[in-house]
Design a protein around this motif. Structure first.
Motif, PDB file in Angstrom:
ATOM      1  N   SER A  94       0.841  -1.198   0.000  1.00 22.61           N
ATOM      2  CA  SER A  94       0.000   0.000   0.000  1.00 22.61           C
ATOM      3  C   SER A  94       0.880   1.253   0.000  1.00 22.61           C
ATOM      4  O   SER A  94       1.876   1.326   0.713  1.00 22.61           O
ATOM      5  N   LEU A  95       0.491   2.225  -0.820  1.00 18.50           N
ATOM      6  CA  LEU A  95       1.205   3.495  -0.904  1.00 18.50           C
ATOM      7  C   LEU A  95       0.254   4.638  -0.580  1.00 18.50           C
ATOM      8  O   LEU A  95      -0.755   4.831  -1.262  1.00 18.50           O
ATOM      9  N   ARG A  96       0.566   5.369   0.460  1.00 18.75           N
ATOM     10  CA  ARG A  96      -0.171   6.580   0.836  1.00 18.75           C
ATOM     11  C   ARG A  96       0.804   7.416   1.671  1.00 18.75           C
ATOM     12  O   ARG A  96       1.012   7.164   2.852  1.00 18.75           O
ATOM     13  N   SER A  97       1.421   8.400   1.023  1.00 17.38           N
ATOM     14  CA  SER A  97       2.472   9.175   1.672  1.00 17.38           C
ATOM     15  C   SER A  97       2.000   9.771   2.993  1.00 17.38           C
ATOM     16  O   SER A  97       0.840  10.153   3.142  1.00 17.38           O
ATOM     17  N   ALA A  98       2.943   9.849   3.948  1.00 16.89           N
ATOM     18  CA  ALA A  98       2.714  10.474   5.258  1.00 16.89           C
ATOM     19  C   ALA A  98       1.513   9.869   5.973  1.00 16.89           C
ATOM     20  O   ALA A  98       0.692  10.586   6.559  1.00 16.89           O
ATOM     21  N   SER A  99       1.385   8.548   5.923  1.00 13.95           N
ATOM     22  CA  SER A  99       0.281   7.882   6.611  1.00 13.95           C
ATOM     23  C   SER A  99       0.797   6.582   7.219  1.00 13.95           C
ATOM     24  O   SER A  99       1.851   6.072   6.828  1.00 13.95           O
ATOM     25  N   PRO A 100       0.035   5.993   8.152  1.00 10.49           N
ATOM     26  CA  PRO A 100       0.450   4.716   8.761  1.00 10.49           C
ATOM     27  C   PRO A 100       0.461   3.544   7.787  1.00 10.49           C
ATOM     28  O   PRO A 100       1.018   2.500   8.105  1.00 10.49           O
ATOM     29  N   ILE A 101      -0.176   3.704   6.607  1.00  9.41           N
ATOM     30  CA  ILE A 101      -0.232   2.581   5.674  1.00  9.41           C
ATOM     31  C   ILE A 101       0.770   2.707   4.532  1.00  9.41           C
ATOM     32  O   ILE A 101       0.799   1.865   3.638  1.00  9.41           O
ATOM     33  N   HIS A 102       1.616   3.747   4.541  1.00  9.05           N
ATOM     34  CA  HIS A 102       2.597   3.902   3.468  1.00  9.05           C
ATOM     35  C   HIS A 102       3.604   2.757   3.552  1.00  9.05           C
ATOM     36  O   HIS A 102       4.146   2.471   4.612  1.00  9.05           O
ATOM     37  N   PHE A 103       3.845   2.094   2.444  1.00  5.30           N
ATOM     38  CA  PHE A 103       4.699   0.902   2.355  1.00  5.30           C
ATOM     39  C   PHE A 103       4.158  -0.244   3.211  1.00  5.30           C
ATOM     40  O   PHE A 103       4.919  -1.063   3.723  1.00  5.30           O
ATOM     41  N   GLY A 104       2.829  -0.305   3.379  1.00  2.02           N
ATOM     42  CA  GLY A 104       2.226  -1.375   4.162  1.00  2.02           C
ATOM     43  C   GLY A 104       2.153  -2.678   3.378  1.00  2.02           C
ATOM     44  O   GLY A 104       2.089  -2.697   2.150  1.00  2.02           O
ATOM     45  N   THR A 105       2.163  -3.787   4.095  1.00  3.79           N
ATOM     46  CA  THR A 105       2.039  -5.115   3.501  1.00  3.79           C
ATOM     47  C   THR A 105       0.581  -5.560   3.557  1.00  3.79           C
ATOM     48  O   THR A 105      -0.080  -5.411   4.588  1.00  3.79           O
ATOM     49  N   VAL A 106       0.082  -6.106   2.449  1.00  6.91           N
ATOM     50  CA  VAL A 106      -1.294  -6.598   2.404  1.00  6.91           C
ATOM     51  C   VAL A 106      -1.305  -8.080   2.780  1.00  6.91           C
ATOM     52  O   VAL A 106      -0.590  -8.894   2.193  1.00  6.91           O
ATOM     53  N   SER A 107      -2.122  -8.415   3.788  1.00 14.56           N
ATOM     54  CA  SER A 107      -2.253  -9.777   4.298  1.00 14.56           C
ATOM     55  C   SER A 107      -3.695 -10.253   4.121  1.00 14.56           C
ATOM     56  O   SER A 107      -4.587  -9.460   3.785  1.00 14.56           O
ATOM     57  N   ALA A 108      -3.903 -11.543   4.380  1.00 14.55           N
ATOM     58  CA  ALA A 108      -5.242 -12.133   4.313  1.00 14.55           C
ATOM     59  C   ALA A 108      -5.514 -12.895   5.602  1.00 14.55           C
ATOM     60  O   ALA A 108      -4.685 -13.687   6.041  1.00 14.55           O
ATOM     61  N   SER A 109      -6.665 -12.630   6.222  1.00 18.29           N
ATOM     62  CA  SER A 109      -7.016 -13.305   7.466  1.00 18.29           C
ATOM     63  C   SER A 109      -8.521 -13.263   7.680  1.00 18.29           C
ATOM     64  O   SER A 109      -9.148 -12.215   7.503  1.00 18.29           O
TER      65      SER A 109
END
Length: 198
Positions: free
Chosen positions: A40-55
């Motif tokens: 995930s890419l969203r500059s200046a946020s907690p999700i920038h460079f986030g990994t997408v998982s499944a659960s």
């Protein structure tokens, strides 16, 4: 799992070149992708460079490592899920295609862009859409979208994780607060790990 595009991204120093949040990249080519992760890419946020998982039938960003609870045929070196894209349908990668778990989207008034996936024996929700996923090239990278719509992340449980929704025109779907649009970068892998997710 080896995500070669991630290494290239950092090496090239292109972190500031990501598209604007919640923007749908201009299409140049759309292709099937055998196995890939999502960042995930969203500059200046907690999700920038986030990994997408499944659960638990949901797709999430920044899921704690122990929470994914997948059964895999090899050790997984990160907490990311591996996906496969064919003919507009998105699956959680499994080398045995009969065991793949398919991702669905509900953009109805009730679903508001809800995203989930099926495990064996489950039926699809009434308003589920099963095709419409595309990997769209923009420059040197590709981004996942659904029928041209971007993705939204909303704070979820466990704390610190974010649930993924398709943008169906609702800013804070499902009664959530603090949701953020983001771009889902496709990270192809040459060494996918086959998993079944909880």
């Amino acid at each position: 799992m080896k995500f070669t595009a991630l290494t290239t991204l950092f090496a090239a120093g292109l972190t500031s070149a990501a598209p604007a949040p919640n923007a749908t990249p201009s299409p140049s080519t759309t292709t099937d992708v055998k196995a890939f992760g999502l960042m995930s890419l969203r500059s200046a946020s907690p999700i920038h460079f986030g990994t997408v998982s499944a659960s638990k039938s949901n797709l999430l960003i920044n899921l704690p490592e122990e929470a994914q609870d997948a059964t895999c045929d090899a050790n997984v070196t990160n907490n990311g899920a591996t996906f496969s894209l064919r003919d507009g349908a998105l699956f959680l990668y499994n080398k045995d295609t009969d065991e793949e778990q398919q991702v669905w989207v509900d953009r109805s008034g009730m679903g508001q862009g809800n995203v989930g996936y099926l495990s064996g024996g489950q039926g699809f929700p009434r308003n589920a859409e099963l095709t419409g996923w595309t990997s769209t090239d923009k420059g040197d990278y590709s981004y996942l979208n659904f029928n041209g719509a971007g993705l939204i992340a909303c704070p979820a449980i466990p704390e610190g994780s974010w649930s993924i929704w398709v943008n169906a025109g609702v800013t804070n779907p499902g009664g959530s607060e603090g949701c953020l649009g983001f771009n889902a970068m496709v990270l192809p892998t040459e060494e996918p790990v086959s998993c079944t997710y909880s």
